[in-house]
Write an enzyme that holds these catalytic residues in place. Structure first.
Site, mmCIF file in Angstrom:
data_model
loop_
_atom_site.group_PDB
_atom_site.id
_atom_site.type_symbol
_atom_site.label_atom_id
_atom_site.label_comp_id
_atom_site.label_asym_id
_atom_site.label_seq_id
_atom_site.Cartn_x
_atom_site.Cartn_y
_atom_site.Cartn_z
ATOM 1 N N LYS A 1 -14.259 0.784 15.590
ATOM 2 C CA LYS A 1 -13.000 0.037 15.444
ATOM 3 C C LYS A 1 -12.253 -0.042 16.775
ATOM 4 C CE LYS A 1 -11.082 0.342 11.463
ATOM 5 N NZ LYS A 1 -10.426 0.888 10.269
ATOM 6 N N ASN B 1 0.844 -1.199 0.000
ATOM 7 C CA ASN B 1 0.000 0.000 0.000
ATOM 8 C C ASN B 1 0.882 1.253 0.000
ATOM 9 O OD1 ASN B 1 0.560 0.821 2.853
ATOM 10 N ND2 ASN B 1 -0.323 -1.209 3.218
ATOM 11 N N PRO C 1 -2.897 -11.884 10.808
ATOM 12 C CA PRO C 1 -3.299 -11.606 12.190
ATOM 13 C C PRO C 1 -3.426 -10.102 12.388
ATOM 14 C CG PRO C 1 -0.993 -12.307 12.068
ATOM 15 C CD PRO C 1 -1.553 -12.458 10.692
ATOM 16 N N ASP C 2 -4.346 -9.689 13.246
ATOM 17 C CA ASP C 2 -4.442 -8.263 13.595
ATOM 18 C C ASP C 2 -3.437 -8.004 14.715
ATOM 19 O OD1 ASP C 2 -5.217 -5.738 14.782
ATOM 20 O OD2 ASP C 2 -6.968 -5.869 13.467
ATOM 21 N N ILE C 3 -2.380 -7.281 14.380
ATOM 22 C CA ILE C 3 -1.232 -7.159 15.287
ATOM 23 C C ILE C 3 -1.608 -6.443 16.578
ATOM 24 C CG2 ILE C 3 1.101 -6.199 15.515
ATOM 25 C CD1 ILE C 3 1.296 -6.574 12.398
HETATM 26 O O1 C5P Z 1 -8.714 -2.376 10.667
HETATM 27 P P1 C5P Z 1 -7.725 -1.354 10.203
HETATM 28 O O2 C5P Z 1 -6.663 -1.909 9.304
HETATM 29 O O3 C5P Z 1 -8.339 -0.103 9.651
HETATM 30 O O4 C5P Z 1 -7.033 -0.894 11.572
HETATM 31 C C1 C5P Z 1 -5.980 -0.005 11.590
HETATM 32 C C2 C5P Z 1 -5.205 -0.149 12.860
HETATM 33 O O5 C5P Z 1 -4.966 -1.526 13.151
HETATM 34 C C3 C5P Z 1 -3.832 0.448 12.731
HETATM 35 O O6 C5P Z 1 -3.443 0.884 14.017
HETATM 36 C C4 C5P Z 1 -2.976 -0.714 12.249
HETATM 37 O O7 C5P Z 1 -1.614 -0.516 12.559
HETATM 38 C C5 C5P Z 1 -3.590 -1.871 13.005
HETATM 39 N N1 C5P Z 1 -3.541 -3.176 12.306
HETATM 40 C C6 C5P Z 1 -2.750 -4.189 12.802
HETATM 41 N N2 C5P Z 1 -2.732 -5.408 12.188
HETATM 42 C C7 C5P Z 1 -3.498 -5.645 11.111
HETATM 43 C C8 C5P Z 1 -4.324 -4.625 10.590
HETATM 44 C C9 C5P Z 1 -4.315 -3.391 11.216
HETATM 45 O O8 C5P Z 1 -2.044 -3.971 13.806
HETATM 46 N N3 C5P Z 1 -3.478 -6.841 10.534
#
Ligand code: C5P
Length: 418
Positions: free
Chosen positions: A334, A201, A302-304
């Site tokens: 969110k 991106n 994974p959502d970090i």
């Molecule tokens: O859900 P979204 O991508 O909009 O969320 C953004 C926030 O979540 C940011 O703080 C981003 O660094 C974090 N994020 C993450 N891991 C992911 C997706 C988003 O830590 N896989």
């Protein structure tokens, strides 16, 4: 001390004096001869409640408080607007008038808000002077981009008085995160398709790096886990370079338990290709004809930060949300969905802010309040964000001393939301 030099933005200095006085500062205005062409001493005296100083050779004023005494009196010097000419003199160490003399004679931090025509700002000499002043330890705030009084459009507008007030307050409040461990994620991630191609991106990493720098300046021990963005690591920040979301996840998980605060600024790819080809994918590979485009199957990353937020007794976790519609509502949801302590939302459909820009405007949302961070450079926004986070989540981490006794959030904190 507020120095005002001779540019049309000097009319905004009157509003700045008002903001500074309302925030509890004692303001001594010093005008240059040029500034007095744009704004009168009487106006600034009325607003600051102190006689304005404008002459190095005024025997009466010097008898009351000599210029060296005045230089010692200042806890901070802000020059707004700072013209190209004033910056040139200061960069040279010249002292032909009262304001330049005070800047040389004072040990106080000096903040400069450059303001000039866009071509003057871009001129090689001005850029050289700006770099010299920054290397000498002066802090430059702005200039902002946009329409100019002369009709041009471009960089050179003085930062808004609200952003300048924030910068002044931030200078008095640091270091607020002394000895705390802070981890920041920044930049994009790259999700490999094969050895030469990836999905990614437009994240530039600028905002995340600025936040890591601001946290380090506030006294924190900062780890920056960064996707590929080619920016130099800020001073006193440990930088761990990663490529994919899985790499970033692993690097963050390994360090999460020892952090007091984790700020996720990275634009992490939500999905990665389900398989990574070992060899470069050819147009006609794997039985496909050259005319048949390959399909890319994706799996979720994974959502970090959500996984850090889920840790028992984990750190304070702050996320970012780049939104293009219903920004505030989406961000509030969110924050709750990911279990974050706070979220910073910006509307990236506005071309003046966000991904590749040097500027940003955002709203910080936490469980029972919100505060707007005015349109400004990413560096000053980062400093302001760090101070707000310190006030909200680490209130006992050492109140700074100084003339601005009580930190007041610049814009109205709207309490009562969750
Ligand atoms: O859900 P979204 O991508 O909009 O969320 C953004 C926030 O979540 C940011 O703080 C981003 O660094 C974090 N994020 C993450 N891991 C992911 C997706 C988003 O830590 N896989």
């Amino acid at each position: 001390m507020l120095g005002v030099t001779g540019g049309i933005a000097a009319y905004k200095s009157a509003i700045l004096v008002r903001h500074l006085c309302n925030a509890g500062a004692e303001v001594q205005v010093v005008l240059t001869q040029g500034a007095a062409q744009f704004v009168t001493p009487v106006t600034l005296q009325a607003l600051s409640g102190r006689p304005v100083r404008d002459d190095l050779w005024d025997p009466e004023a010097e008898a009351a408080m000599g210029h060296i005494e005045l230089a010692r009196w200042a806890d901070l010097i802000l020059v707004a607007p700072a013209t190209a000419h004033f910056m040139a003199e200061l960069a040279q160490g010249a002292a032909p008038d009262l304001l330049t003399t005070l800047c040389l004679a004072s040990d106080a931090p000096v903040l400069l808000a450059p303001a000039m025509n866009q071509a003057m700002w871009r001129d090689a000499a001005t850029q050289r002077n700006a770099a010299t002043l920054a290397a000498d330890g002066k802090r430059l705030i702005g200039p902002a981009e946009g329409e100019q009084a002369c009709g041009d459009v471009g960089p050179g507008r003085m930062a808004e008085p609200e952003a300048l007030l924030e910068a002044v307050q931030a200078a008095f409040l640091s270091p607020r995160l002394a000895a705390l461990n802070v981890l920041v994620t920044a930049g994009p991630t790259r999700e490999a398709l094969d050895p030469v191609r990836f999905l990614s991106n437009h994240s530039s990493g600028k905002q995340g790096y600025a936040i890591a720098k601001a946290a380090a300046e506030a006294g924190a021990r900062v780890t920056l886990v960064s996707g590929p963005c080619g920016l130099p690591a800020p001073a006193n920040v440990e930088c761990i370079e990663v490529t994919s979301a899985l790499d970033m996840h692993e690097a963050v998980q390994a360090r999460a338990a020892e952090q007091a605060l984790v700020i996720g600024v990275a634009a992490v790819a939500d999905y990665r290709p389900a398989t990574q080809a070992l060899q470069k994918i050819k147009k006609d590979s794997a039985g496909r004809g050259a005319a048949e485009p390959p399909a890319i199957a994706l799996v979720e990353n994974p959502d970090i930060i959500a996984s850090v937020a889920a840790l028992p007794n984990g750190p304070v976790v702050v996320g970012f949300a780049a939104e293009t519609e219903n920004a505030l509502d989406n961000a509030r949801r969110k924050r709750r969905r990911k279990g974050l302590d706070a979220i910073v939302v910006n509307d990236v459909s506005n071309p003046k802010i966000g991904f590749n820009s040097d500027h940003n405007a955002a709203t910080l949302i936490w469980a029972d309040g919100e505060v707007e961070l005015a349109y400004q450079g990413k560096e000053t926004l980062a400093a302001s964000l760090i101070q707000h986070l310190a006030n909200l989540f680490f209130p006992s981490s050492g109140e700074g001393a100084g003339a601005v006794a009580k930190p007041t959030p610049l814009s109205v904190a709207r309490s009562g939301r969750s």
